[in-house]
Design a protein around this motif. Structure first.
Motif, short mmCIF file in Angstrom:
data_model
loop_
_atom_site.label_atom_id
_atom_site.label_comp_id
_atom_site.label_asym_id
_atom_site.label_seq_id
_atom_site.Cartn_x
_atom_site.Cartn_y
_atom_site.Cartn_z
N LEU A 154 0.56 -1.09 -0.06
CA LEU A 154 0.05 -0.11 -0.08
C LEU A 154 0.84 1.26 -0.06
CD1 LEU A 154 -2.97 -0.80 2.42
CD2 LEU A 154 -2.67 -1.55 0.11
N LEU A 155 1.98 1.29 0.42
CA LEU A 155 2.77 2.50 0.59
C LEU A 155 4.01 1.97 -0.37
CD1 LEU A 155 3.85 4.87 1.93
CD2 LEU A 155 5.06 3.81 3.85
N THR A 156 4.48 1.09 -0.55
CA THR A 156 5.38 0.88 -1.83
C THR A 156 5.22 1.60 -2.96
OG1 THR A 156 5.71 -1.14 -0.52
CG2 THR A 156 6.95 -0.94 -2.37
N GLU A 157 4.04 1.24 -3.40
CA GLU A 157 3.60 1.62 -4.93
C GLU A 157 3.58 3.12 -4.84
OE1 GLU A 157 0.16 -0.05 -6.77
OE2 GLU A 157 0.75 -2.19 -6.39
N PRO A 158 2.94 4.04 -4.01
CA PRO A 158 3.14 5.18 -4.25
C PRO A 158 4.38 5.78 -4.21
CG PRO A 158 2.02 4.75 -2.20
CD PRO A 158 2.03 3.63 -3.13
N LEU A 159 5.36 5.42 -3.23
CA LEU A 159 6.73 5.72 -3.19
C LEU A 159 7.38 5.52 -4.64
CD1 LEU A 159 7.57 4.59 0.27
CD2 LEU A 159 7.05 7.05 -0.36
N ALA A 160 7.10 4.39 -5.18
CA ALA A 160 7.94 4.12 -6.68
C ALA A 160 7.28 4.87 -7.40
CB ALA A 160 7.52 2.52 -6.64
N ARG A 161 6.00 5.41 -7.61
CA ARG A 161 5.37 6.29 -8.30
C ARG A 161 6.01 7.93 -8.37
NH1 ARG A 161 0.55 3.25 -7.58
NH2 ARG A 161 0.07 2.11 -9.22
N LEU A 162 6.45 7.95 -7.13
CA LEU A 162 7.55 9.26 -6.90
C LEU A 162 8.89 9.08 -7.62
CD1 LEU A 162 6.36 10.53 -3.52
CD2 LEU A 162 5.53 11.29 -5.79
N GLY A 163 9.15 7.80 -8.04
CA GLY A 163 10.58 8.01 -8.91
C GLY A 163 11.48 7.12 -8.19
N ALA A 164 11.14 6.56 -6.98
CA ALA A 164 12.13 5.96 -6.20
C ALA A 164 12.38 4.56 -6.49
CB ALA A 164 11.65 5.87 -4.69
N SER A 165 13.24 3.87 -6.30
CA SER A 165 13.75 2.47 -6.41
C SER A 165 13.29 1.93 -5.13
CB SER A 165 14.95 1.90 -6.91
OG SER A 165 15.23 0.65 -7.13
N VAL A 166 12.31 1.13 -4.81
CA VAL A 166 11.86 0.56 -3.56
C VAL A 166 11.82 -0.90 -3.56
CG1 VAL A 166 9.86 0.69 -2.05
CG2 VAL A 166 10.09 2.42 -3.67
N THR A 167 12.28 -1.39 -2.51
CA THR A 167 12.48 -2.94 -2.16
C THR A 167 11.37 -2.94 -0.95
OG1 THR A 167 14.66 -3.10 -2.46
CG2 THR A 167 13.64 -4.69 -1.26
N GLY A 168 10.56 -3.77 -1.02
CA GLY A 168 9.37 -4.06 -0.03
C GLY A 168 9.45 -5.37 0.46
N ILE A 169 9.73 -5.59 1.73
CA ILE A 169 10.02 -6.69 2.57
C ILE A 169 8.87 -7.09 3.33
CG2 ILE A 169 12.37 -6.54 2.05
CD1 ILE A 169 12.78 -6.20 5.00
N ASP A 170 8.67 -8.37 3.64
CA ASP A 170 7.53 -8.65 4.38
C ASP A 170 7.88 -10.39 4.87
OD1 ASP A 170 4.86 -7.64 5.48
OD2 ASP A 170 4.83 -9.71 5.63
N PRO A 171 7.79 -10.82 6.05
CA PRO A 171 7.99 -12.24 6.38
C PRO A 171 6.80 -13.28 5.89
CG PRO A 171 7.47 -11.02 8.18
CD PRO A 171 7.89 -9.97 7.24
N LEU A 172 5.77 -12.61 5.58
CA LEU A 172 4.77 -13.42 5.12
C LEU A 172 4.62 -13.47 3.60
CD1 LEU A 172 1.71 -12.30 7.16
CD2 LEU A 172 2.93 -14.84 7.18
N GLU A 173 4.96 -14.88 3.00
CA GLU A 173 4.88 -14.73 1.54
C GLU A 173 3.55 -14.54 0.92
OE1 GLU A 173 6.06 -19.00 0.59
OE2 GLU A 173 8.12 -18.56 1.49
#
Length: 354
Positions: A154-173
Motif C-alpha cells: 500500500l505504501l510501496t507503490e506510491p513511493l515508487a510512483r514518485l521515482g524511487a527504487s523501492v524494495t518491499g520486504i515482509d516475512p509473510l509470503e
C-alpha cells in the motif's frame, strides 16, 4: 500492518462518509498521484484483481503460517542479527488471515489506504527539503528505499510512483504474493519495485548501508525486540540517510481505542491483533534511536477522522505519531565512538584511583 484506526472509528466512517467522496488521488508536484493505478480504469482493474486473486484465497485463506517452512529458510549462523530476534511468530499467525485483503479499500486496511494521504507527502516533502536537486514529477528519483513490513504494498507503490527504487520486504509470503499481483497491473512499477518475502535481518546479512531511506509504517508495534530492530536499521541505512516511522504511543488513550474499543467491544479488529505492551512512546523511541546513531528531527501527532475517513496532523501524539530521524554521518559516528572510548577510560581511571 495496522494501527488503532481499524477501530470503531472505521465503522463510523462507513456510516457517515459517502464512498464517492473518498477519493484516492492527490496532486504531487503538480501531477496526480493515483494510489491505485497509474493509468486506465482503476475500478475495473481492481475488480479484475479481486476476481483473479479469489482462486488463491480459496486455497490459502484460513491457513496459518507454516512456521516450520519459514524457519527452514532462516540461516542460523550465530550472527548477532538472527531473524528470530525481531519477528514474532504470533504476529505472523494473525496477519496471515488478512493477507488477501490489502487492496480492499473498504475492508480491514481502509485506514491505511487513507493514511497515504499524509504519510506519502510527509516522506516526499522531508526528502525534498534535504535534497539540492530533483527531477520534475519524480521528487524521489534515484532514491533507494526499503519498505519494512510492506504488507500488500500500500505504501510501496506510491513511493515508487514518485521515482524511487523501492524494495518491499515482509516475512509473510502471502503478503508478497498479494503485492506482486497488484504491482503487475501497472507495468511502470515493474522496474521500480522489488518485493521479497524476507526479514530485515536477512537484508542485514546480505550487506550494509544499501539504502537512502527506510520506511517502517505501522510495524514497530508488532516486532519482538524494538532495539534490535533499530540496530538493523542502522546496518542497512547509508550515513545521513532518512528513517521514517509511524506507530502508536503507549498511553491510556491508545489502549482504549486500539484494544478495548476495536477488539473487545466492537470486534472490528480480531482479538489479539494488538499488544499494548509492545506500544512505544515517542520519548522511548527517540532514546533508542539516538543511542544507536540516529538524530531525531521531527515527531508529529496523527489523528484519524471517522466522518471523512481521513488523517490529519495534530500537535498531540497521545495515540498515533510519525517520526523522522537521520543516521549520523561517518564523521559523527567516529566522534561518538571516540567519545565513548574516552568515557570508558575515564571511568576505568576513576575506578583504579579509588
Amino acid at each position: 500492518m495496522e494501527g488503532w484506526a481499524r477501530s470503531s472509528l472505521w465503522g463510523a466512517r462507513r456510516l457517515w462518509a459517502p464512498h464517492a467522496h473518498m477519493t484516492r488521488s492527490r496532486l504531487i508536484c503538480g501531477r496526480p498521484l493515483n494510489l491505485w493505478e497509474s493509468s486506465g480504469n482503476h475500478r475495473s482493474q481492481h475488480q479484475i484483481f479481486q476476481k483473479s486473486f479469489s482462486i488463491n484465497v480459496q486455497l490459502n485463506y484460513g491457513d496459518l503460517v507454516n512456521l516450520t517452512k519459514v524457519r527452514s529458510k532462516i540461516k542460523f549462523t550465530g550472527q548477532p542479527y538472527s531473524t528470530w530476534q525481531t519477528v514474532d511468530p504470533e504476529e505472523l499467525r494473525r496477519f496471515q488471515r488478512l493477507a488477501h485483503k490489502w487492496w480492499n479499500e473498504d475492508g480491514e486496511y481502509a485506514a491505511l489506504h487513507s493514511m497515504n494521504d499524509i504519510r506519502v507527502p510527509f516522506i516526499r516533502d522531508t526528502i525534498l527539503n534535504l535534497r539540492n536537486d530533483h527531477e520534475l514529477g519524480s521528487p524521489l528519483f534515484s532514491m533507494k528505499i526499503l519498505d519494512v513490513g510492506c504488507g500488500g504494498g500500500l505504501l510501496t507503490e506510491p513511493l515508487a510512483r514518485l521515482g524511487a527504487s523501492v524494495t518491499g520486504i515482509d516475512p509473510l509470503e502471502d503478503n508478497i504474493r498479494t503485492a506482486e499481483l497488484h504491482k503487475s497491473y501497472d507495468p511502470a512499477l515493474t522496474k521500480r519495485i522489488q518485493y521479497r518475502a524476507c526479514t530485515l535481518e536477512d537484508i542485514v546479512e546480505e550487506g550494509s548501508e544499501q539504502f537512502d531511506i527506510i520506511v517502517a509504517s505501522e510495524v514497530v508495534e508488532h516486532v519482538a525486540d524494538v532495539e534490535k530492530f533499530i540496530k538493523c536499521f542502522g546496518k542497512v541505512l547509508k550515513p545521513e540517510g532518512s528513517l521514517f516511522i509511524t506507530t502508536l504511543n503507549k498511553t491510556q488513550l491508545s489502549y482504549v481505542f486500539g484494544i478495548i474499543v476495536a477488539e473487545k467491544l466492537l470486534g472490528i479488529v480480531p482479538a489479539g491483533t494488538h499488544d499494548w505492551e509492545k506500544f512505544i512512546s515517542p520519548e522511548e523511541l527517540e532514546r533508542l534511536l539516538e543511542s544507536n546513531g540516529f538524530s531525531v528531527k521531527v515527531v508529529k501527532g496523527m489523528l484519524y477522522n471517522p466522518l471523512f475517513g481521513s488523517w490529519s496532523w495534530i500537535g498531540n501524539t497521545s495515540i498515533n505519531y510519525a517520526l523522522h530521524a537521520i543516521k549520523s554521518s561517518m564523521q559523527e559516528q567516529l566522534d561518538l565512538k571516540e567519545a565513548s572510548i574516552e568515557h570508558q577510560q575515564a571511568e576505568a581511571n576513576i575506578g583504579t584511583a579509588s
